[in-house]
Design a protein around this motif. Structure first.
Motif, PDB file in Angstrom:
ATOM      1  N   SER A  68       0.828  -1.205   0.000  1.00 47.86           N
ATOM      2  CA  SER A  68       0.000   0.000   0.000  1.00 47.86           C
ATOM      3  C   SER A  68       0.866   1.261   0.000  1.00 47.86           C
ATOM      4  CB  SER A  68      -0.980   0.001   1.173  1.00 47.86           C
ATOM      5  OG  SER A  68      -0.308   0.058   2.405  1.00 47.86           O
ATOM      6  N   ILE A  91      -7.963  -6.519  -3.099  1.00 45.86           N
ATOM      7  CA  ILE A  91      -9.103  -5.681  -2.725  1.00 45.86           C
ATOM      8  C   ILE A  91     -10.407  -6.461  -2.869  1.00 45.86           C
ATOM      9  CG2 ILE A  91      -9.715  -4.568  -4.926  1.00 45.86           C
ATOM     10  CD1 ILE A  91      -9.139  -2.572  -1.830  1.00 45.86           C
ATOM     11  N   ARG A  92     -11.275  -6.326  -1.897  1.00 42.48           N
ATOM     12  CA  ARG A  92     -12.564  -7.013  -1.916  1.00 42.48           C
ATOM     13  C   ARG A  92     -13.658  -6.011  -2.271  1.00 42.48           C
ATOM     14  NH1 ARG A  92     -10.251 -10.793  -3.056  1.00 42.48           N
ATOM     15  NH2 ARG A  92      -9.095 -12.034  -1.594  1.00 42.48           N
ATOM     16  N   SER A  93     -14.379  -6.301  -3.348  1.00 42.30           N
ATOM     17  CA  SER A  93     -15.450  -5.432  -3.814  1.00 42.30           C
ATOM     18  C   SER A  93     -16.346  -6.217  -4.765  1.00 42.30           C
ATOM     19  CB  SER A  93     -14.848  -4.227  -4.557  1.00 42.30           C
ATOM     20  OG  SER A  93     -15.855  -3.473  -5.185  1.00 42.30           O
ATOM     21  N   GLU A 150     -15.769   2.986  -1.919  1.00 44.10           N
ATOM     22  CA  GLU A 150     -15.428   1.910  -0.988  1.00 44.10           C
ATOM     23  C   GLU A 150     -14.016   1.370  -1.234  1.00 44.10           C
ATOM     24  OE1 GLU A 150     -18.623  -0.876  -1.483  1.00 44.10           O
ATOM     25  OE2 GLU A 150     -20.025   0.375  -0.337  1.00 44.10           O
ATOM     26  N   ILE A 151     -13.645   1.259  -2.494  1.00 38.51           N
ATOM     27  CA  ILE A 151     -12.284   0.800  -2.823  1.00 38.51           C
ATOM     28  C   ILE A 151     -11.255   1.799  -2.315  1.00 38.51           C
ATOM     29  CG2 ILE A 151     -10.675   0.412  -4.746  1.00 38.51           C
ATOM     30  CD1 ILE A 151     -13.111  -0.837  -6.257  1.00 38.51           C
ATOM     31  N   LYS A 153     -11.603   4.027   0.081  1.00 33.22           N
ATOM     32  CA  LYS A 153     -11.586   4.022   1.548  1.00 33.22           C
ATOM     33  C   LYS A 153     -10.749   2.856   2.068  1.00 33.22           C
ATOM     34  CE  LYS A 153     -15.935   6.286   2.731  1.00 33.22           C
ATOM     35  NZ  LYS A 153     -17.294   6.078   3.298  1.00 33.22           N
ATOM     36  N   ALA A 154     -10.906   1.690   1.459  1.00 34.73           N
ATOM     37  CA  ALA A 154     -10.126   0.520   1.873  1.00 34.73           C
ATOM     38  C   ALA A 154      -8.638   0.760   1.643  1.00 34.73           C
ATOM     39  CB  ALA A 154     -10.589  -0.721   1.111  1.00 34.73           C
ATOM     40  N   ARG A 157      -7.393   3.323   4.188  1.00 31.43           N
ATOM     41  CA  ARG A 157      -7.324   2.677   5.497  1.00 31.43           C
ATOM     42  C   ARG A 157      -6.045   1.834   5.598  1.00 31.43           C
ATOM     43  NH1 ARG A 157     -12.294   1.492   5.756  1.00 31.43           N
ATOM     44  NH2 ARG A 157     -12.184  -0.445   4.569  1.00 31.43           N
ATOM     45  N   ALA A 158      -5.716   1.125   4.520  1.00 24.83           N
ATOM     46  CA  ALA A 158      -4.493   0.315   4.504  1.00 24.83           C
ATOM     47  C   ALA A 158      -3.252   1.198   4.627  1.00 24.83           C
ATOM     48  CB  ALA A 158      -4.428  -0.528   3.233  1.00 24.83           C
TER      49      ALA A 158
END
Length: 181
Positions: A68, A91-93, A150-151, A153-154, A157-158
């Motif tokens: 990241s 990435i989870r989406s 959302e991607i 933000k993830a 956050r990482a």
């Protein structure tokens, strides 16, 4: 030498591998040359420390944390692209794979001010920043915006979690300027 803050330490350490023309944190020739003339001072000392911090962070951070930071801050094109590819896989989406990849790429290589990205060599063509080009299937704009948000933000956050860990490492090594002074 101490760093003003965590982000400046990360940026300097990641940039150290692209500073010299020998390619990478190859500080051995500089150290040997400096030893012949006495103590290592100035730019050589700062470069040596940046290379050391690069190695310390690479070893001390988890692979996802390291990726990241490299994707967000590195100036090494190949390493940055490899980190982007790995982040896209992780990435989870619910978004399609191509959409996820484009979202990660545009996060890592944001559109910069200036005439068509002329201020930077690491800018994508304008079409990359248009979400309509990120998928072949028709999806509502609100859905695409939600996926992208959302991607991102993830990813942020990482990066934040990695920077906290970098802060712990740098504090442990005594490389941050204390704010109490």
């Amino acid at each position: 030498m101490t760093y003003r803050n965590v982000v400046s330490a990360v940026v300097r350490a990641l940039a150290a591998e692209t500073i010299n023309s020998a390619g990478g944190c190859d500080f051995e020739p500089k150290v040997q040359c400096a030893k012949q003339s006495g103590e290592i001072l100035g730019k050589e000392a700062a470069f040596l420390q940046d290379c050391w911090v690069f190695g310390r962070l690479h070893k001390g951070l988890s692979a996802p944390q390291w990726r990241s930071l490299v994707a967000k801050y590195s100036t090494h094109t190949d390493r940055k692209h490899a980190a982007i590819t790995e982040l896209t896989k992780a990435i989870r989406s619910p978004a399609p794979e191509r959409f996820r990849h484009c979202a990660v790429v545009t996060w890592a290589l944001p559109k910069l001010l200036g005439v068509e990205g002329k201020r930077s060599t690491n800018v994508l063509p304008a079409g990359w920043y248009e979400m309509d080009n990120w998928t072949d299937e028709p999806h509502p704009v609100k859905t695409q915006e939600r996926w992208r948000r959302e991607i991102r933000k993830a990813l942020e956050r990482a990066v934040d979690e990695a920077l906290v860990e970098v802060g712990h490492i740098l504090e442990h090594e005594g490389l941050l300027i204390s704010e109490a002074a």
